[in-house]
Scaffold this motif. Structure first.
Motif, mmCIF file in Angstrom:
data_model
loop_
_atom_site.group_PDB
_atom_site.id
_atom_site.type_symbol
_atom_site.label_atom_id
_atom_site.label_comp_id
_atom_site.label_asym_id
_atom_site.label_seq_id
_atom_site.Cartn_x
_atom_site.Cartn_y
_atom_site.Cartn_z
ATOM 1 N N ASP A 90 -7.278 -79.101 -26.618
ATOM 2 C CA ASP A 90 -6.540 -80.299 -26.228
ATOM 3 C C ASP A 90 -7.369 -81.101 -25.223
ATOM 4 O OD1 ASP A 90 -4.330 -82.100 -25.969
ATOM 5 O OD2 ASP A 90 -3.774 -81.081 -24.100
ATOM 6 N N ASN A 91 -7.753 -82.308 -25.627
ATOM 7 C CA ASN A 91 -8.439 -83.247 -24.745
ATOM 8 C C ASN A 91 -9.667 -82.612 -24.074
ATOM 9 O OD1 ASN A 91 -8.686 -85.800 -23.530
ATOM 10 N ND2 ASN A 91 -7.681 -85.086 -21.655
ATOM 11 N N VAL A 92 -10.498 -81.981 -24.887
ATOM 12 C CA VAL A 92 -11.592 -81.171 -24.354
ATOM 13 C C VAL A 92 -12.897 -81.952 -24.223
ATOM 14 C CG1 VAL A 92 -13.161 -79.278 -24.945
ATOM 15 C CG2 VAL A 92 -10.696 -78.943 -25.083
ATOM 16 N N THR A 93 -13.508 -81.814 -23.046
ATOM 17 C CA THR A 93 -14.894 -82.236 -22.829
ATOM 18 C C THR A 93 -15.624 -81.026 -22.281
ATOM 19 O OG1 THR A 93 -14.316 -84.536 -22.368
ATOM 20 C CG2 THR A 93 -16.460 -83.768 -21.593
ATOM 21 N N VAL A 94 -16.735 -80.668 -22.917
ATOM 22 C CA VAL A 94 -17.465 -79.470 -22.527
ATOM 23 C C VAL A 94 -18.964 -79.755 -22.499
ATOM 24 C CG1 VAL A 94 -17.564 -78.609 -24.912
ATOM 25 C CG2 VAL A 94 -17.809 -77.007 -23.017
ATOM 26 N N SER A 95 -19.624 -79.233 -21.504
ATOM 27 C CA SER A 95 -21.085 -79.248 -21.483
ATOM 28 C C SER A 95 -21.549 -77.865 -21.901
ATOM 29 C CB SER A 95 -21.613 -79.568 -20.083
ATOM 30 O OG SER A 95 -21.364 -80.919 -19.756
ATOM 31 N N SER A 96 -22.593 -77.814 -22.712
ATOM 32 C CA SER A 96 -23.064 -76.516 -23.183
ATOM 33 C C SER A 96 -24.579 -76.446 -23.109
ATOM 34 C CB SER A 96 -22.594 -76.265 -24.624
ATOM 35 O OG SER A 96 -23.244 -77.140 -25.517
ATOM 36 N N TRP A 97 -25.065 -75.240 -22.937
ATOM 37 C CA TRP A 97 -26.511 -75.033 -23.003
ATOM 38 C C TRP A 97 -26.777 -73.677 -23.636
ATOM 39 C CZ3 TRP A 97 -23.540 -75.580 -18.716
ATOM 40 C CH2 TRP A 97 -23.432 -74.513 -17.813
ATOM 41 N N SER A 98 -27.854 -73.630 -24.397
ATOM 42 C CA SER A 98 -28.229 -72.420 -25.119
ATOM 43 C C SER A 98 -29.713 -72.162 -24.907
ATOM 44 C CB SER A 98 -27.960 -72.571 -26.625
ATOM 45 O OG SER A 98 -26.604 -72.868 -26.870
ATOM 46 N N ILE A 99 -30.059 -70.907 -24.837
ATOM 47 C CA ILE A 99 -31.459 -70.560 -24.619
ATOM 48 C C ILE A 99 -31.769 -69.230 -25.303
ATOM 49 C CG2 ILE A 99 -30.932 -69.470 -22.379
ATOM 50 C CD1 ILE A 99 -33.684 -70.607 -21.412
ATOM 51 N N SER A 100 -32.921 -69.166 -25.947
ATOM 52 C CA SER A 100 -33.318 -67.959 -26.663
ATOM 53 C C SER A 100 -33.920 -66.942 -25.711
ATOM 54 C CB SER A 100 -34.348 -68.313 -27.742
ATOM 55 O OG SER A 100 -35.532 -68.832 -27.136
ATOM 56 N N ASN A 101 -34.023 -65.696 -26.178
ATOM 57 C CA ASN A 101 -34.621 -64.637 -25.357
ATOM 58 C C ASN A 101 -36.017 -65.007 -24.885
ATOM 59 O OD1 ASN A 101 -32.442 -62.925 -25.481
ATOM 60 N ND2 ASN A 101 -33.265 -61.634 -27.096
ATOM 61 N N GLU A 102 -36.780 -65.639 -25.781
ATOM 62 C CA GLU A 102 -38.174 -65.959 -25.476
ATOM 63 C C GLU A 102 -38.298 -66.943 -24.313
ATOM 64 O OE1 GLU A 102 -37.649 -64.355 -29.380
ATOM 65 O OE2 GLU A 102 -36.792 -66.172 -28.489
ATOM 66 N N ASN A 103 -37.318 -67.836 -24.173
ATOM 67 C CA ASN A 103 -37.366 -68.852 -23.125
ATOM 68 C C ASN A 103 -36.623 -68.458 -21.860
ATOM 69 O OD1 ASN A 103 -38.690 -71.467 -24.273
ATOM 70 N ND2 ASN A 103 -37.392 -70.697 -25.926
ATOM 71 N N LEU A 104 -35.855 -67.388 -21.944
ATOM 72 C CA LEU A 104 -35.029 -66.962 -20.823
ATOM 73 C C LEU A 104 -35.848 -66.154 -19.820
ATOM 74 C CD1 LEU A 104 -32.080 -67.011 -19.802
ATOM 75 C CD2 LEU A 104 -31.662 -64.972 -21.190
ATOM 76 N N ASN A 105 -35.691 -66.464 -18.544
ATOM 77 C CA ASN A 105 -36.336 -65.697 -17.491
ATOM 78 C C ASN A 105 -35.942 -64.219 -17.650
ATOM 79 O OD1 ASN A 105 -36.519 -64.298 -14.887
ATOM 80 N ND2 ASN A 105 -37.003 -66.300 -14.014
ATOM 81 N N PRO A 106 -36.921 -63.297 -17.706
ATOM 82 C CA PRO A 106 -36.610 -61.873 -17.932
ATOM 83 C C PRO A 106 -35.608 -61.300 -16.927
ATOM 84 C CG PRO A 106 -38.965 -62.253 -18.148
ATOM 85 C CD PRO A 106 -38.375 -63.539 -17.635
ATOM 86 N N VAL A 107 -35.669 -61.773 -15.688
ATOM 87 C CA VAL A 107 -34.726 -61.296 -14.669
ATOM 88 C C VAL A 107 -33.306 -61.706 -15.040
ATOM 89 C CG1 VAL A 107 -34.013 -61.478 -12.251
ATOM 90 C CG2 VAL A 107 -36.448 -61.336 -12.830
ATOM 91 N N TYR A 108 -33.159 -62.943 -15.526
ATOM 92 C CA TYR A 108 -31.831 -63.431 -15.910
ATOM 93 C C TYR A 108 -31.341 -62.712 -17.161
ATOM 94 C CZ TYR A 108 -33.336 -67.252 -12.848
ATOM 95 O OH TYR A 108 -33.807 -67.987 -11.791
ATOM 96 N N LEU A 109 -32.262 -62.421 -18.071
ATOM 97 C CA LEU A 109 -31.892 -61.689 -19.290
ATOM 98 C C LEU A 109 -31.305 -60.329 -18.926
ATOM 99 C CD1 LEU A 109 -31.785 -61.334 -22.342
ATOM 100 C CD2 LEU A 109 -34.177 -60.600 -22.281
ATOM 101 N N THR A 110 -31.931 -59.660 -17.976
ATOM 102 C CA THR A 110 -31.423 -58.361 -17.523
ATOM 103 C C THR A 110 -30.027 -58.505 -16.925
ATOM 104 O OG1 THR A 110 -33.657 -57.539 -17.072
ATOM 105 C CG2 THR A 110 -31.839 -56.423 -15.960
ATOM 106 N N LEU A 111 -29.826 -59.546 -16.113
ATOM 107 C CA LEU A 111 -28.516 -59.792 -15.516
ATOM 108 C C LEU A 111 -27.458 -60.020 -16.592
ATOM 109 C CD1 LEU A 111 -29.220 -62.164 -12.487
ATOM 110 C CD2 LEU A 111 -28.318 -59.850 -12.393
ATOM 111 N N LEU A 112 -27.809 -60.820 -17.598
ATOM 112 C CA LEU A 112 -26.851 -61.135 -18.655
ATOM 113 C C LEU A 112 -26.481 -59.894 -19.456
ATOM 114 C CD1 LEU A 112 -28.222 -64.561 -19.962
ATOM 115 C CD2 LEU A 112 -26.303 -64.157 -18.410
#
Length: 288
Positions: A90-112
């Motif tokens: 209902d009346n949705v506005t959303v911002s989204s972002w996507s990132i592959s494993n190859e582009n993701l900081n390894p430290v952040y990948l571990t956190l996720l």
């Protein structure tokens, strides 16, 4: 009304206009056409780590058989393994972002990997303001296509957004320095399980990988979760089986093979033991 089944669970690819392996955009569901709405309401996976900042409106979403009603301002992280679909909005506005494993900081990948699966988080005003401002700046970077460092700009800005969200999720859980030895071993086991559940079914194999004894691994996992290592292995396998039974037309035998079971009768008995019903009964129940 039951969604039309397909042979395998669809995987939505991130947009390719933003540079390989990274996508950042702002979406108003009011601008969606029939094709986009059908795509969002059909059960699917993403091909990357995906984040959705609900800026306005409300949305009902199903993630791996759990339904959530989300109101703005909220954030949700979706791991590539998770199957989800929009139930209502209902009346949705959303911002989204996507990132592959190859582009993701390894430290952040571990956190996720540590915080998966996550639930939607309702954001406080100040937190929402910081994340939305960072998103707005990142979206401006998507317009810099002539910049020689275009992809680097997108990759780095997307990693910043990931860090902001991951840190917020981490705040909700036990901090790493407060983890007991049991907790640390259990987290390491769960990370291995997520990667290997289709090929490794024996607790001893996970213990060997972690350089500990099988009894000690069981002690750690049972102390932390209340369940044995075998229980977690079986639950992870059955979750994937449920996903495939509900969202695809693959036969039970095909699903058993995909999940690493050449012994089809054994897989059938395991599914019945864990769920209390046969695989076909589960599929038929969810067709009603």
């Amino acid at each position: 009304m039951t969604a039309k089944k397909i042979k395998s669970i669809p995987v939505n690819s991130m947009g390719t206009d933003f540079g390989e392996g990274v996508a950042i955009e702002k979406i108003s569901f009011q601008d969606f056409g029939t094709v986009e709405i059908e795509k969002a309401t059909q059960s699917h996976r993403e091909d990357s780590h995906s984040f959705f900042l609900l800026e306005e409106g409300s949305v009902s979403i199903e993630i791996d058989f759990q339904e959530y009603t989300i109101k703005s301002p909220s954030i949700i992280y979706m791991h590539p393994n998770q199957v989800h679909r929009i139930l209502a909005f209902d009346n949705v506005t959303v911002s989204s972002w996507s990132i592959s494993n190859e582009n993701l900081n390894p430290v952040y990948l571990t956190l996720l990997e540590d915080i998966t699966p996550t639930k939607p988080l309702l954001l406080e005003k100040e937190t929402f303001s910081v994340i939305s401002e960072a998103v707005a700046l990142s979206i401006k970077f998507t317009e810099q296509k002539k910049n020689k460092l275009y992809h680097s700009l997108l990759k780095d800005s997307c990693n910043v957004l990931v860090a902001l969200v991951a840190s917020h999720y981490v705040e909700q859980s036990t901090s790493t320095d407060k983890l007991s030895r049991f907790d640390s071993v259990t987290k390491a086991f769960k990370k291995l399980l997520e990667r290997n559940y289709t090929i490794t079914k024996r607790p001893a194999s996970y213990a060997e990988e972690l350089n500990i004894s099988t009894p000690y691994l069981n002690e750690c996992v049972r102390n932390t979760t209340g369940h044995s290592v075998s229980h977690h292995i079986q639950q992870r396998v059955v979750l994937e089986a449920k996903r495939l039974l509900f969202h695809s037309d693959k036969s039970v035998k095909e699903i058993a093979t995909e999940l690493g079971y050449d012994d089809y009768p054994y897989f059938s008995r395991l599914f019945t033991k864990v769920t209390g019903m046969t695989a076909l009964a589960f599929r038929n129940k969810n067709l009603d």
